[in-house]
Enzyme design. Structure first.
Site, PDB file in Angstrom:
ATOM      1  N   ASN A  69      -4.897   3.805 -14.184  1.00  0.00           N
ATOM      2  CA  ASN A  69      -6.203   3.239 -14.533  1.00  0.00           C
ATOM      3  C   ASN A  69      -6.950   4.248 -15.407  1.00  0.00           C
ATOM      4  OD1 ASN A  69      -8.909   2.527 -14.561  1.00  0.00           O
ATOM      5  ND2 ASN A  69      -8.966   1.885 -12.420  1.00  0.00           N
ATOM      6  N   CYS A 119     -15.491   1.034 -16.032  1.00  0.00           N
ATOM      7  CA  CYS A 119     -14.262   0.391 -16.513  1.00  0.00           C
ATOM      8  C   CYS A 119     -14.549  -0.875 -17.321  1.00  0.00           C
ATOM      9  CB  CYS A 119     -13.350   0.074 -15.335  1.00  0.00           C
ATOM     10  SG  CYS A 119     -12.914   1.536 -14.393  1.00  0.00           S
ATOM     11  N   HIS A 132      -8.541  -5.195 -17.673  1.00  0.00           N
ATOM     12  CA  HIS A 132      -8.628  -3.774 -17.326  1.00  0.00           C
ATOM     13  C   HIS A 132      -7.444  -3.429 -16.432  1.00  0.00           C
ATOM     14  CE1 HIS A 132      -9.758  -0.004 -15.726  1.00  0.00           C
ATOM     15  NE2 HIS A 132     -10.202  -0.462 -14.577  1.00  0.00           N
TER      16      HIS A 132
HETATM   17  O1  UT7 Z   1     -11.421   0.312 -12.170  1.00  0.00           O
HETATM   18  C1  UT7 Z   1     -11.667  -0.380 -11.001  1.00  0.00           C
HETATM   19  C2  UT7 Z   1     -11.216   0.508  -9.982  1.00  0.00           C
HETATM   20  N1  UT7 Z   1     -10.674   0.235  -8.751  1.00  0.00           N
HETATM   21  C3  UT7 Z   1      -9.789  -0.707  -8.402  1.00  0.00           C
HETATM   22  O2  UT7 Z   1      -9.433  -1.594  -9.080  1.00  0.00           O
HETATM   23  C4  UT7 Z   1      -9.236  -0.534  -7.025  1.00  0.00           C
HETATM   24  C5  UT7 Z   1      -9.067  -1.821  -6.278  1.00  0.00           C
HETATM   25  N2  UT7 Z   1      -8.392  -1.583  -5.043  1.00  0.00           N
HETATM   26  C6  UT7 Z   1      -7.060  -1.346  -4.956  1.00  0.00           C
HETATM   27  O3  UT7 Z   1      -6.366  -1.350  -5.961  1.00  0.00           O
HETATM   28  C7  UT7 Z   1      -6.468  -1.133  -3.587  1.00  0.00           C
HETATM   29  O4  UT7 Z   1      -7.454  -1.320  -2.596  1.00  0.00           O
HETATM   30  C8  UT7 Z   1      -5.843   0.289  -3.413  1.00  0.00           C
HETATM   31  C9  UT7 Z   1      -4.585   0.390  -4.253  1.00  0.00           C
HETATM   32  C10 UT7 Z   1      -6.840   1.359  -3.814  1.00  0.00           C
HETATM   33  C11 UT7 Z   1      -5.460   0.533  -1.958  1.00  0.00           C
HETATM   34  O5  UT7 Z   1      -4.567  -0.457  -1.515  1.00  0.00           O
HETATM   35  P1  UT7 Z   1      -4.793  -1.160  -0.109  1.00  0.00           P
HETATM   36  O6  UT7 Z   1      -3.685  -2.108   0.048  1.00  0.00           O
HETATM   37  O7  UT7 Z   1      -6.191  -1.731  -0.119  1.00  0.00           O
HETATM   38  O8  UT7 Z   1      -4.617   0.036   0.895  1.00  0.00           O
HETATM   39  P2  UT7 Z   1      -5.632   0.589   1.994  1.00  0.00           P
HETATM   40  O9  UT7 Z   1      -6.749   1.352   1.367  1.00  0.00           O
HETATM   41  O10 UT7 Z   1      -5.968  -0.521   2.933  1.00  0.00           O
HETATM   42  O11 UT7 Z   1      -4.722   1.619   2.752  1.00  0.00           O
HETATM   43  C12 UT7 Z   1      -3.593   1.181   3.535  1.00  0.00           C
HETATM   44  C13 UT7 Z   1      -2.921   2.399   4.147  1.00  0.00           C
HETATM   45  C14 UT7 Z   1      -3.891   3.285   4.896  1.00  0.00           C
HETATM   46  O12 UT7 Z   1      -3.220   3.782   6.043  1.00  0.00           O
HETATM   47  P3  UT7 Z   1      -3.550   3.190   7.487  1.00  0.00           P
HETATM   48  O13 UT7 Z   1      -5.014   3.451   7.699  1.00  0.00           O
HETATM   49  O14 UT7 Z   1      -3.213   1.732   7.409  1.00  0.00           O
HETATM   50  O15 UT7 Z   1      -2.649   3.984   8.375  1.00  0.00           O
HETATM   51  C15 UT7 Z   1      -4.129   4.438   3.965  1.00  0.00           C
HETATM   52  O16 UT7 Z   1      -4.435   5.641   4.623  1.00  0.00           O
HETATM   53  O17 UT7 Z   1      -2.340   3.196   3.134  1.00  0.00           O
HETATM   54  C16 UT7 Z   1      -2.782   4.552   3.285  1.00  0.00           C
HETATM   55  N3  UT7 Z   1      -2.883   5.155   1.949  1.00  0.00           N
HETATM   56  C17 UT7 Z   1      -1.859   5.790   1.359  1.00  0.00           C
HETATM   57  N4  UT7 Z   1      -0.605   6.037   1.747  1.00  0.00           N
HETATM   58  C18 UT7 Z   1       0.202   6.712   0.883  1.00  0.00           C
HETATM   59  C19 UT7 Z   1      -3.952   5.162   1.117  1.00  0.00           C
HETATM   60  N5  UT7 Z   1      -3.639   5.784  -0.020  1.00  0.00           N
HETATM   61  C20 UT7 Z   1      -2.349   6.192   0.104  1.00  0.00           C
HETATM   62  C21 UT7 Z   1      -1.475   6.882  -0.758  1.00  0.00           C
HETATM   63  N6  UT7 Z   1      -0.217   7.110  -0.324  1.00  0.00           N
HETATM   64  N7  UT7 Z   1      -1.841   7.295  -1.998  1.00  0.00           N
END
Ligand code: UT7
Length: 333
Positions: free
Chosen positions: A288, A117, A258
């Site tokens: 993204n 990215c 980005h």
């Molecule tokens: O190009 C560079 C690339 N990457 C990035 O920039 C990514 C950077 N990171 C992020 O943007 C965030 O970490 C995410 C958007 C990917 C995730 O957000 P988060 O607030 O860190 O969520 P999390 O991974 O801590 O997940 C929270 C909850 C989990 O459930 P539990 O374990 O708390 O019950 C996940 O299982 O949300 C759940 N979850 C979802 N629920 C519905 C994860 N993905 C999804 C989904 N829909 N798509």
């Protein structure tokens, strides 16, 4: 091909392309355990554009490149160099030559550059070096990615984030240097946080002889680690680039990051004390798009007349590698 006394670099035209197929969060919620509410509130993304079967990265890159040449008022035959920033080449030997051929850029040398990215930012700095040394005068830089081919569609934590697209910019030798400062960084110790790894699985050639047969594993990501890294690392490289430019963040017209996550954009802008009105954002409609996201957003803002000639922009990319970097430039000649 030499620039003579034109040792500066100017960015003079943009282009963009995205596949027709638009997939909303509600569409995804039909096929996996997710919701528009979750995706939009955590990322700001509401829709992404995905390559349909038969569409290719080359097609998108050529469309974006053609538009950028038109905007710059140049012909493909004017190009000395084409740099294609991508992690999802149509051909692992490189896709830039196909783009060169399709554009009819018969004089241009072309190569791929991979920095995930951050690819567009790394490409911008690479292209600028060829111009500054007087080697080449006119360069087409394209950022293009089709990550939808490589995500794990059973992993809702990653697959909802990505979209496909391409963006392009024409750089040209100029008496005044409009690329004012940059900072590029890599840290391979964090490579496991985000990858699309090539692996070799054992394959028996004969009963006594095994070799490795290559394949690519779908994208895996530790979202929270990447989030933490981005929010800390991006302000540092933007500040370094501003320092090298002799400028302060208050002088910026636009912050062009980005397009990974609106929360990252907001947190970085907050750390740099840049008001949200100056933050370029179109990830709501594209998700993204990796190396494409910065030029895709730049093209939209330039065509809408929001970015005007002379405007001061800090652009920053971050992602797998880990790689990250920033460039401070003034738009136009
Ligand atoms: O190009 C560079 C690339 N990457 C990035 O920039 C990514 C950077 N990171 C992020 O943007 C965030 O970490 C995410 C958007 C990917 C995730 O957000 P988060 O607030 O860190 O969520 P999390 O991974 O801590 O997940 C929270 C909850 C989990 O459930 P539990 O374990 O708390 O019950 C996940 O299982 O949300 C759940 N979850 C979802 N629920 C519905 C994860 N993905 C999804 C989904 N829909 N798509």
């Amino acid at each position: 091909m030499s620039n003579g006394s034109l040792a500066g670099v100017a960015l003079i035209g943009t282009g963009a392309a995205a596949p027709e197929l638009a997939v909303t969060n509600d569409d995804l919620a039909q096929v996996m355990e997710t919701s528009d509410e979750w995706i939009a509130s955590r990322t700001g993304i509401r829709q992404r554009r995905l390559l349909a079967p038969g569409e290719s990265l080359t097609t998108l890159a050529v469309q974006a490149g053609t538009q950028a040449l038109e905007a710059a008022g140049l012909a493909a035959s004017d190009l000395d160099l084409i740099v294609l920033a991508t992690s999802t080449a149509d051909d692992r030997f490189g896709t830039a030559s196909r783009v060169q051929h399709a554009l009819g850029a018969t004089r241009a040398v072309a190569f791929d550059l991979t920095a995930a990215c951050s690819g567009f930012i790394f490409g911008l700095v690479t292209a600028a070096q060829f111009i500054r040394t007087g080697t080449y005068r006119t360069v087409l830089l394209i950022g293009a990615d089709g990550l939808s081919h490589w995500v794990d569609w059973s992993d809702r934590r990653t697959c909802v984030l990505f979209g496909d697209g391409a963006g392009a910019v024409v750089l040209q030798a100029n008496s005044e240097d409009r690329l004012l400062g940059f900072e590029l960084r890599s840290d391979g110790s964090g490579h496991h946080h985000l990858n699309m790894a090539c692996q070799a699985e054992p394959q028996a050639l004969t009963p006594d002889l095994s070799i490795g047969r290559g394949n690519v594993t779908p994208i895996t990501m530790n979202g929270q680690e990447v989030y933490r890294f981005a929010v800390k690392a991006v302000p540092e490289v933007v500040e370094k680039s501003l320092y090298r430019s002799g400028l302060a963040s208050a002088e910026l017209d636009w912050l062009l990051l980005h397009q990974a996550n609106q929360r990252i954009l907001d947190a970085v802008a907050h750390r740099l004390a840049i008001p949200s009105a100056k933050v370029v954002s179109n990830l709501e409609r594209y998700g993204n798009t990796s190396a494409a996201s910065i030029p895709l957003a730049l093209d939209e803002w330039v065509r809408a007349g929001r970015i005007q000639p002379g405007h001061l922009i800090a652009a920053s990319g971050f992602g797998a590698g880990l790689t990250w970097g920033a460039v401070v430039f003034r738009w136009g000649i």
